[in-house]
Write a protein that holds these residues in place. Structure first.
Motif, PDB file in Angstrom:
ATOM      1  N   LEU A 138       0.829  -1.204   0.000  1.00  0.00           N
ATOM      2  CA  LEU A 138       0.000   0.000   0.000  1.00  0.00           C
ATOM      3  C   LEU A 138       0.862   1.253   0.000  1.00  0.00           C
ATOM      4  O   LEU A 138       1.910   1.302   0.653  1.00  0.00           O
ATOM      5  CB  LEU A 138      -0.906   0.021   1.234  1.00  0.00           C
ATOM      6  N   PRO A 139       0.440   2.289  -0.719  1.00  0.00           N
ATOM      7  CA  PRO A 139       1.191   3.554  -0.699  1.00  0.00           C
ATOM      8  C   PRO A 139       1.089   4.225   0.666  1.00  0.00           C
ATOM      9  O   PRO A 139       0.223   3.877   1.486  1.00  0.00           O
ATOM     10  CB  PRO A 139       0.493   4.390  -1.783  1.00  0.00           C
ATOM     11  N   GLY A 140       1.959   5.193   0.907  1.00  0.00           N
ATOM     12  CA  GLY A 140       1.946   5.888   2.185  1.00  0.00           C
ATOM     13  C   GLY A 140       0.744   6.798   2.337  1.00  0.00           C
ATOM     14  O   GLY A 140       0.064   7.132   1.368  1.00  0.00           O
ATOM     15  N   GLY A 141       0.497   7.201   3.579  1.00  0.00           N
ATOM     16  CA  GLY A 141      -0.540   8.184   3.843  1.00  0.00           C
ATOM     17  C   GLY A 141      -1.929   7.640   4.057  1.00  0.00           C
ATOM     18  O   GLY A 141      -2.870   8.415   4.222  1.00  0.00           O
ATOM     19  N   ILE A 142      -2.109   6.318   4.079  1.00  0.00           N
ATOM     20  CA  ILE A 142      -3.449   5.764   4.269  1.00  0.00           C
ATOM     21  C   ILE A 142      -3.791   5.794   5.759  1.00  0.00           C
ATOM     22  O   ILE A 142      -3.101   5.201   6.584  1.00  0.00           O
ATOM     23  CB  ILE A 142      -3.550   4.341   3.708  1.00  0.00           C
ATOM     24  N   THR A 143      -4.853   6.502   6.089  1.00  0.00           N
ATOM     25  CA  THR A 143      -5.233   6.671   7.490  1.00  0.00           C
ATOM     26  C   THR A 143      -6.211   5.608   7.971  1.00  0.00           C
ATOM     27  O   THR A 143      -6.246   5.287   9.159  1.00  0.00           O
ATOM     28  CB  THR A 143      -5.848   8.057   7.721  1.00  0.00           C
ATOM     29  N   ARG A 144      -7.035   5.090   7.060  1.00  0.00           N
ATOM     30  CA  ARG A 144      -7.976   4.028   7.413  1.00  0.00           C
ATOM     31  C   ARG A 144      -8.502   3.380   6.146  1.00  0.00           C
ATOM     32  O   ARG A 144      -8.348   3.904   5.040  1.00  0.00           O
ATOM     33  CB  ARG A 144      -9.139   4.561   8.258  1.00  0.00           C
TER      34      ARG A 144
END
Length: 227
Positions: A138-144
């Protein structure tokens, strides 16, 4: 977390209380915040009522809502036509007019590109999973992870996303909205409710507005949650 989804892609003809303008969105956001909502999800519109990611319209909508509900997370949708990655890149200097989070659907062929564009302008990614998806690397920055489900698909979708270790928000739409909210409450996942997801109350009668739906969802969630 209880998130309020205030308008979605619905039209004014579908419900008289649907908030479309920045001012109406701010009013509804204030009403649901008073009920304990800590996040609002909305679809900004341009002057003719079309969904948009253009910087000026995003800035106006977000700044207006933020002034009414300072401290509440504001999420927007990226599921609109246009050169989305380019438009998102213009959000960098928006300051108070920049959303905190934006939703990206894994069913969108460009979802990884959109997630990267959001991460670059310091906007969190709310990754929406509604069907089978490649969730490796998964790419960065995923909060939920937001799981859009039916009672029949919820279990299998959750089995795919829960091992990722990210917060999960589970919701349904239209006839599935209330059954899925009840299911999510039992599992202690985050939930959402509002006119984007359904226009009716659990008894099938038309809801007055977003605040009524959220109040009922809050009551339902508390009643169903494990003790």
């Amino acid at each position: 977390m209880l998130q309020a989804c205030l308008n979605g892609s619905r039209t004014a003809e579908e419900h008289p209380a649907l908030p479309l303008s920045p001012e109406r969105l701010a009013e509804d956001a204030a009403d649901v915040a008073a009920l304990g909502v800590t996040s609002v999800h909305l679809h900004p519109r341009d002057v003719i009522g079309a969904e948009t990611l253009a910087g000026p319209e995003i800035a106006t909508t977000i700044a207006t809502v933020r002034a009414a509900v300072p401290g509440i997370e504001i999420s927007v949708s990226t599921n609109v036509p246009g050169t989305r990655a380019t438009l998102i890149a213009s959000w960098g200097p928006l300051a108070a007019g920049r959303p905190d989070v934006a939703s990206v659907h894994t069913g969108d062929p460009a979802w990884r590109e959109l997630a990267l564009a959001l991460h670059r302008v310091n906007v969190g990614v709310e990754l929406v999973v509604a069907g089978p998806a490649d969730l490796r690397d998964l790419p960065g920055g995923i909060t939920r992870i937001t799981v859009a489900a039916t009672p029949k698909t919820a279990e299998s979708l959750l089995s795919a996303v829960e091992p990722l270790g990210l917060p999960v928000l589970l919701h349904g739409r239209d006839a599935d909205a209330w059954p899925v909210l009840t299911y999510a409450a039992r599992l202690e996942h985050h939930v959402r409710m509002g006119l984007e997801d359904t226009l009716v109350k659990p008894d099938g009668t038309r809801a007055k507005n977003n605040a009524e739906l959220v109040a009922l969802a809050r009551r339902n969630h508390r009643a169903r949650a494990p003790r």
